[in-house]
Design a protein around this motif. Structure first.
Motif, PDB file in Angstrom:
ATOM      1  N   ARG A 115      50.904 -54.992  -6.158  1.00  0.00           N
ATOM      2  CA  ARG A 115      52.023 -54.320  -6.838  1.00  0.00           C
ATOM      3  C   ARG A 115      51.498 -53.753  -8.160  1.00  0.00           C
ATOM      4  N   PRO A 116      52.098 -52.644  -8.626  1.00  0.00           N
ATOM      5  CA  PRO A 116      51.575 -51.992  -9.830  1.00  0.00           C
ATOM      6  C   PRO A 116      51.510 -52.933 -11.035  1.00  0.00           C
ATOM      7  N   ASN A 117      52.441 -53.893 -11.127  1.00  0.00           N
ATOM      8  CA  ASN A 117      52.433 -54.777 -12.301  1.00  0.00           C
ATOM      9  C   ASN A 117      51.743 -56.113 -12.037  1.00  0.00           C
ATOM     10  N   TYR A 161      59.741 -50.813  -1.708  1.00  0.00           N
ATOM     11  CA  TYR A 161      58.412 -51.270  -2.143  1.00  0.00           C
ATOM     12  C   TYR A 161      57.820 -50.198  -3.064  1.00  0.00           C
ATOM     13  N   PRO A 162      57.073 -50.637  -4.079  1.00  0.00           N
ATOM     14  CA  PRO A 162      56.533 -49.647  -5.028  1.00  0.00           C
ATOM     15  C   PRO A 162      55.218 -49.031  -4.550  1.00  0.00           C
ATOM     16  N   PHE A 163      55.009 -48.991  -3.246  1.00  0.00           N
ATOM     17  CA  PHE A 163      53.780 -48.391  -2.711  1.00  0.00           C
ATOM     18  C   PHE A 163      54.080 -47.790  -1.343  1.00  0.00           C
ATOM     19  N   ALA A 164      53.136 -47.015  -0.842  1.00  0.00           N
ATOM     20  CA  ALA A 164      53.279 -46.370   0.467  1.00  0.00           C
ATOM     21  C   ALA A 164      51.949 -46.487   1.197  1.00  0.00           C
ATOM     22  N   TRP A 165      51.906 -45.989   2.428  1.00  0.00           N
ATOM     23  CA  TRP A 165      50.627 -45.919   3.173  1.00  0.00           C
ATOM     24  C   TRP A 165      50.194 -44.469   3.274  1.00  0.00           C
ATOM     25  N   PHE A 166      48.912 -44.246   2.993  1.00  0.00           N
ATOM     26  CA  PHE A 166      48.266 -42.963   3.241  1.00  0.00           C
ATOM     27  C   PHE A 166      47.597 -43.113   4.602  1.00  0.00           C
ATOM     28  N   GLY A 167      48.087 -42.387   5.608  1.00  0.00           N
ATOM     29  CA  GLY A 167      47.564 -42.540   6.967  1.00  0.00           C
ATOM     30  C   GLY A 167      46.705 -41.362   7.368  1.00  0.00           C
ATOM     31  N   ASP A 205      49.329 -59.042 -12.300  1.00  0.00           N
ATOM     32  CA  ASP A 205      48.341 -59.457 -13.304  1.00  0.00           C
ATOM     33  C   ASP A 205      47.269 -60.301 -12.611  1.00  0.00           C
ATOM     34  N   ALA A 206      46.343 -60.830 -13.402  1.00  0.00           N
ATOM     35  CA  ALA A 206      45.236 -61.602 -12.813  1.00  0.00           C
ATOM     36  C   ALA A 206      45.772 -62.825 -12.085  1.00  0.00           C
ATOM     37  N   PHE A 207      46.842 -63.419 -12.613  1.00  0.00           N
ATOM     38  CA  PHE A 207      47.425 -64.589 -11.945  1.00  0.00           C
ATOM     39  C   PHE A 207      47.926 -64.202 -10.553  1.00  0.00           C
ATOM     40  N   ALA A 208      48.664 -63.096 -10.473  1.00  0.00           N
ATOM     41  CA  ALA A 208      49.239 -62.664  -9.189  1.00  0.00           C
ATOM     42  C   ALA A 208      48.133 -62.448  -8.156  1.00  0.00           C
ATOM     43  N   TYR A 209      47.035 -61.823  -8.612  1.00  0.00           N
ATOM     44  CA  TYR A 209      45.947 -61.527  -7.684  1.00  0.00           C
ATOM     45  C   TYR A 209      45.287 -62.810  -7.181  1.00  0.00           C
ATOM     46  N   ARG A 210      45.035 -63.749  -8.111  1.00  0.00           N
ATOM     47  CA  ARG A 210      44.370 -64.988  -7.704  1.00  0.00           C
ATOM     48  C   ARG A 210      45.311 -65.870  -6.882  1.00  0.00           C
TER      49      ARG A 210
END
Ligand SMILES: Cc1cc2nc3c(=O)[nH]c(=O)nc-3n(C[C@H](O)[C@H](O)[C@H](O)COP(=O)(O)OP(=O)(O)OC[C@H]3O[C@@H](n4cnc5c(N)ncnc54)[C@H](O)[C@@H]3O)c2cc1C
Length: 398
Positions: free
Chosen positions: A362-364, A190-196, A366-371
């Motif tokens: 995800r870093p890429n 995954y292109p992200f992690a958790w800051f705990g 777009d507005a479509f993905a978010y909605r």
């Protein structure tokens, strides 16, 4: 069944690598069936006791702790959560787990689970070696598999057994001892992690809040009346020291929105947790079986890792007993364990991947993905069927 010890060699029915939840629970349940086991663990008892990891137990995990009759404090010190909250852009919807599927989850930190199990195993006079090094397993396809290690006094030691349980976590030495042409590794990153963080404050909310906004994911969790656990989504390369306390709380608050005001307090621990999804197939090789994170890891969003370790053990113990009744009759019982465990593992992989994808940016994107994800959130939270789908997976299926 028999247990014999010489100065440097122990002979038991089952050798167990890893003294986490999967390893210790296996040892205890085997002992209840008259099967001897010895556990080795590379960390000290104190180090495991003070490492903060899982917190949410499925009802089936709680049942296992209670039925094992180890004096677990889960029902007295743990907190039953009959619901959990999903939040998107500040819109909060409570998923009434118990009402939706008749099951709850329990907040009971992994350190407490470990403390219960370690105490019970020591009270049984079970063989356990803490702080070992140089672990190696051998003879896996012979009738005399063995575990070699250096104990905490620097002495070379060996455990000889009829079979071995590899419960040695996500960096498993046991898994790596399965030849590469025999096992298949399935994984995705995954292109992200958790800051705990752990902070000294009263609980912000009585139940968990899984939140998403344009700033990504955040999770409000609880630990005790005075210490809380929280997370927010970050880049895997983030240096925790680059974030001061106020910046951390501001980020979590911005993901939460105004519906809930964070209770802030001194941050006593912060770390970054990269995660991935992984499955090893099969979870057995000769007289070795894998259990828990050694065989699979899931991203923490679905709160499945510790619970899967327990369901592995539940599936494993009767098969070990079957195998040991006629150890020279073949390893079909151990292969059956692998199949049973993997059926559940893949369901949990799906749930964890899906919940992670729903609640993270995800870093890429777009507005479509978010909605689109907002549409998915509304579909899940907006009908009894959607809420039941989430609740069924989150509480661990019937
Ligand atoms: C931040 C975070 C939050 C989480 N939240 C949840 C949650 O809410 N719910 C949930 O169900 N799960 C959660 N998990 C996952 C959960 O913590 C793990 O899935 C669980 O610990 C798996 O148990 P295990 O016994 O298989 O492995 P582990 O707990 O990793 O135990 C394996 C043990 O083996 C030892 N070991 C490793 N190599 C060797 C060796 N060579 N020799 C001897 N010993 C060795 C290790 O030191 C370790 O103690 C979370 C994990 C993290 C990191």
């Amino acid at each position: 069944m028999s247990a014999a010890k010489t100065e440097d060699i122990s002979t038991v029915d089952v050798g167990i690598v890893g003294g986490g939840p999967a390893g210790l629970m296996s040892a205890i349940l085997l002992a209840r069936r008259g099967i001897t086991a010895a556990v080795i663990e590379q960390r000290s008892e104190q180090e495991i006791r003070t490492t903060h990891r899982a917190g949410i137990l499925e009802a089936g995990t709680v049942d296992m702790l209670v039925q094992a009759d180890i004096g677990s404090c889960v029902l007295t010190e743990g907190h039953e959560h009959t619901g959990t909250i999903l939040s998107f852009d500040g819109t909060q919807v409570r998923i009434p787990l118990k009402e939706a599927v008749g099951r709850s989850v329990w907040l009971y930190p992994q350190n407490e689970v470990f403390t219960d199990l370690a105490r019970a195993w020591q009270e049984e006079d079970g063989e356990v070696h803490w702080s070992v090094s140089d672990t190696a397993v051998s003879g896996l396809t012979t009738s005399t598999p063995a575990i070699d290690f250096t104990d905490s006094d620097g002495r070379a030691r060996r455990i000889e057994a009829k079979m071995i349980i590899g419960a040695d976590g996500s960096r498993s030495v046991c898994r790596r001892s399965i030849p590469e042409d025999v096992r298949t590794d399935y994984f995705t990153e995954y292109p992200f992690a958790w800051f705990g963080i752990l902070c000294e404050a009263p609980p912000t909310a009585p139940e968990l809040i899984y939140a998403n906004s344009q700033d990504g994911f955040a999770l409000i969790s609880q630990r005790s009346a005075t210490v809380q656990r929280m997370y927010f989504q970050c880049d895997p390369e983030t240096n925790p020291d680059d974030w001061d306390d106020e910046a951390i709380f501001d980020r979590i608050q911005s993901v939460l929105g105004s519906a809930t005001q964070l209770k802030r307090g001194p941050i006593i621990s912060k770390n970054v947790l990269p995660f991935r999804s992984y499955v090893c197939e099969p979870m057995t090789y000769g007289r070795l079986v894998l259990a828990g994170d050694a065989g699979h890891t899931v991203p923490p969003t679905g709160a499945k890792g510790l619970n899967l370790a327990f369901t592995d053990v539940r599936a494993l113990i009767p098969r070990v007993e079957e195998f040991l009744a006629a150890p020279d009759g073949g390893t079909a019982a151990l292969e059956q364990y692998s199949q049973t465990a993997l059926d559940r593992v893949w369901k949990a992989q799906h749930f964890s991947y899906w919940a992670t994808s729903l609640m993270h940016n995800r870093p890429n994107d777009d507005a479509f993905a978010y909605r689109r994800r907002r549409g998915e959130f509304d579909a899940i939270t907006g009908s009894p069927e959607g809420r039941a789908y989430f609740a069924d997976g989150y509480t661990g299926w019937a």
